[in-house]
Write a protein that holds these residues in place. Sequence first.
Motif, PDB file in Angstrom:
ATOM      1  N   ASN A 187      41.313  51.315  38.682  1.00  0.00           N
ATOM      2  CA  ASN A 187      42.484  51.666  39.485  1.00  0.00           C
ATOM      3  C   ASN A 187      43.787  51.293  38.789  1.00  0.00           C
ATOM      4  O   ASN A 187      44.799  51.016  39.448  1.00  0.00           O
ATOM      5  CB  ASN A 187      42.411  50.954  40.843  1.00  0.00           C
ATOM      6  CG  ASN A 187      41.197  51.357  41.653  1.00  0.00           C
ATOM      7  OD1 ASN A 187      41.212  52.343  42.372  1.00  0.00           O
ATOM      8  ND2 ASN A 187      40.120  50.575  41.525  1.00  0.00           N
ATOM      9  N   ALA A 188      43.774  51.317  37.471  1.00  0.00           N
ATOM     10  CA  ALA A 188      44.921  50.843  36.695  1.00  0.00           C
ATOM     11  C   ALA A 188      46.201  51.613  37.013  1.00  0.00           C
ATOM     12  O   ALA A 188      47.285  51.030  37.104  1.00  0.00           O
ATOM     13  CB  ALA A 188      44.607  50.934  35.203  1.00  0.00           C
ATOM     14  N   ARG A 189      46.102  52.920  37.187  1.00  0.00           N
ATOM     15  CA  ARG A 189      47.312  53.714  37.440  1.00  0.00           C
ATOM     16  C   ARG A 189      47.981  53.353  38.751  1.00  0.00           C
ATOM     17  O   ARG A 189      49.200  53.503  38.898  1.00  0.00           O
ATOM     18  CB  ARG A 189      46.969  55.206  37.429  1.00  0.00           C
ATOM     19  CG  ARG A 189      46.592  55.731  36.046  1.00  0.00           C
ATOM     20  CD  ARG A 189      46.449  57.242  36.062  1.00  0.00           C
ATOM     21  NE  ARG A 189      46.150  57.762  34.742  1.00  0.00           N
ATOM     22  CZ  ARG A 189      46.017  59.062  34.459  1.00  0.00           C
ATOM     23  NH1 ARG A 189      46.151  59.969  35.429  1.00  0.00           N
ATOM     24  NH2 ARG A 189      45.751  59.446  33.230  1.00  0.00           N
ATOM     25  N   ALA A 190      47.204  52.881  39.695  1.00  0.00           N
ATOM     26  CA  ALA A 190      47.768  52.526  41.000  1.00  0.00           C
ATOM     27  C   ALA A 190      48.389  51.144  40.998  1.00  0.00           C
ATOM     28  O   ALA A 190      49.034  50.756  41.976  1.00  0.00           O
ATOM     29  CB  ALA A 190      46.669  52.592  42.064  1.00  0.00           C
ATOM     30  N   ALA A 200      46.336  41.542  46.879  1.00  0.00           N
ATOM     31  CA  ALA A 200      45.588  41.762  48.122  1.00  0.00           C
ATOM     32  C   ALA A 200      44.542  42.863  47.948  1.00  0.00           C
ATOM     33  O   ALA A 200      43.431  42.766  48.485  1.00  0.00           O
ATOM     34  CB  ALA A 200      46.543  42.116  49.256  1.00  0.00           C
ATOM     35  N   ASP A 201      44.878  43.895  47.196  1.00  0.00           N
ATOM     36  CA  ASP A 201      43.934  44.997  46.962  1.00  0.00           C
ATOM     37  C   ASP A 201      42.746  44.513  46.130  1.00  0.00           C
ATOM     38  O   ASP A 201      41.593  44.852  46.415  1.00  0.00           O
ATOM     39  CB  ASP A 201      44.635  46.150  46.246  1.00  0.00           C
ATOM     40  CG  ASP A 201      45.791  46.719  47.037  1.00  0.00           C
ATOM     41  OD1 ASP A 201      45.643  46.845  48.266  1.00  0.00           O
ATOM     42  OD2 ASP A 201      46.836  47.028  46.423  1.00  0.00           O
ATOM     43  N   ILE A 202      43.043  43.738  45.092  1.00  0.00           N
ATOM     44  CA  ILE A 202      41.974  43.224  44.227  1.00  0.00           C
ATOM     45  C   ILE A 202      41.073  42.277  45.009  1.00  0.00           C
ATOM     46  O   ILE A 202      39.846  42.332  44.910  1.00  0.00           O
ATOM     47  CB  ILE A 202      42.572  42.503  43.006  1.00  0.00           C
ATOM     48  CG1 ILE A 202      43.491  43.449  42.226  1.00  0.00           C
ATOM     49  CG2 ILE A 202      41.466  41.980  42.094  1.00  0.00           C
ATOM     50  CD1 ILE A 202      44.336  42.752  41.185  1.00  0.00           C
TER      51      ILE A 202
END
Length: 281
Positions: free
Chosen positions: A24-27, A32-34
Amino acid sequence: MDTLDQQARHYAIVARAIAFIRANARAQPALADIAAAVHLSPQHLQRVFSAWAGISPKRFLQYLTKEYARTRLAAAADTLTVADDAGLSGGGRLHDLLVSCEAMTPAEIRAAARGIDIGHGIAPTPFGAALVAWTARGVCHFAFSTGDEEAMHAELRVLWPAATLRRDDAHAHALMQRIFPRPPTRGSVHLVLRGTNFQIKVWEALIRIEPGRVLSYRQFARELGMPRAPRTVGSAIAANTIGYLIPCHRVIRAGGEVGDYRWGSARKLALLGREAARQDA
């Protein structure tokens, strides 16, 4: 103080986090997401990362980008750091670990074909469990676990078909304590190399690359005096079966991608990221 077992458990979380970030590098995922991806609270992930890497997740992840890798490649000196006569540089090396090595002589190789006693065992490391094997003279094999313990032992049997293999996990654990000392202390590990003259030349040069430093395959080939043969050099690097101690993970692609790694690209990123963080610190 974290034990090797604790570090190995933390690494399992770090590895999953790295895999999520790469996907998900581009995002540009937030903490919190990780944390959600690895089923932890942001605070818990922060603590695990800090305990394992010594720095925050955000700072650590900066070391995993292609941009950072390209910066390191551009800064690489034209000449490999020259080691002392023992085979290594001194105080700049991670954990002050001194690695010396010697090649098996033709007579020893013939003797190995008739049978040699090899101890081996699986023990935790800061990068997950690993299988280490040794002769009376030193370490001859080091393989990080990829999840299939039987396959790891099968590879060892293929590499040393005539050897008498003796399992000793307690000695393997003690050996890992020397390789990954906590707290960092001055120590030494001796390697026993078996390969072609060219492969051994490449592996000895890999040992001279200091932690936190990376070279592209072409840069490394040039340092070896073979600027037109990066693929040949790459084949010798890929043949390395003594992971970490012969640091083939410090050679990456010219564009900043880590490239292939026998024990997984996520682990290669973790190795490079942790070394870079500690070197900068």
